[in-house]
Design an enzyme around this catalytic site. Sequence first.
Site, PDB file in Angstrom:
ATOM      1  N   ARG A   1       0.818  -1.216   0.000  1.00 17.75           N
ATOM      2  CA  ARG A   1       0.000   0.000   0.000  1.00 17.75           C
ATOM      3  C   ARG A   1       0.848   1.261   0.000  1.00 17.75           C
ATOM      4  NH1 ARG A   1      -4.311  -1.335   4.571  1.00 17.75           N
ATOM      5  NH2 ARG A   1      -2.413  -1.869   5.664  1.00 17.75           N
TER       6      ARG A   1
ATOM      7  N   GLU B   1       1.996  -7.541  14.008  1.00 15.79           N
ATOM      8  CA  GLU B   1       1.059  -7.839  15.088  1.00 15.79           C
ATOM      9  C   GLU B   1       0.746  -9.323  15.115  1.00 15.79           C
ATOM     10  OE1 GLU B   1      -1.507  -4.604  12.937  1.00 15.79           O
ATOM     11  OE2 GLU B   1       0.237  -5.749  12.324  1.00 15.79           O
TER      12      GLU B   1
END
Length: 162
Positions: free
Chosen positions: A63, A100
């Site tokens: 992105r 994460e």
Amino acid sequence: FLLTMIDIKPFIRTIPNHPKQGIMFRDITTLLKHPLAFGATIDALAERYTNQHVDKIAGIEARGFMIGATLAYKLGVGFVPIRKIGKLPAQTISQDYALEYGTDTLEIHTDAIVNGERILLVDDLIATGGTAEAAVKLIEQLKEMLLHVHLSLTCQTWAACD
């Protein structure tokens, strides 16, 4: 006009539990498909960095490519992709980092940046900061000047990131 974080929030879709349980994924494809919001975002970033003497923009896969390459075009500078391991065809250096939900590795071409260039690192979102930190370390390994790290959105903007 300058588009603030609050202005773009309605254009960012949140997908709960993606890519795994407990993760609130921020999907910028909804921003990208809205030409006025995306254009205003790029214009605001370009305005911020126009007089900062940026030589190249580095963008983090994937992105960060969309925002970084568009911003590089707008500023009239080169773009350097920072990719996941095994995706770049020439000689690279690599850096591991924590997500994460696991670990991964980023790479950059060893010839992507010329000595003394001022680099603006761009990505779309920071959650734990691991990906951005790995990208910074790659640029530092090339002994170049990191001008600024710009993350278009920060997790602190979103209550659900807590």
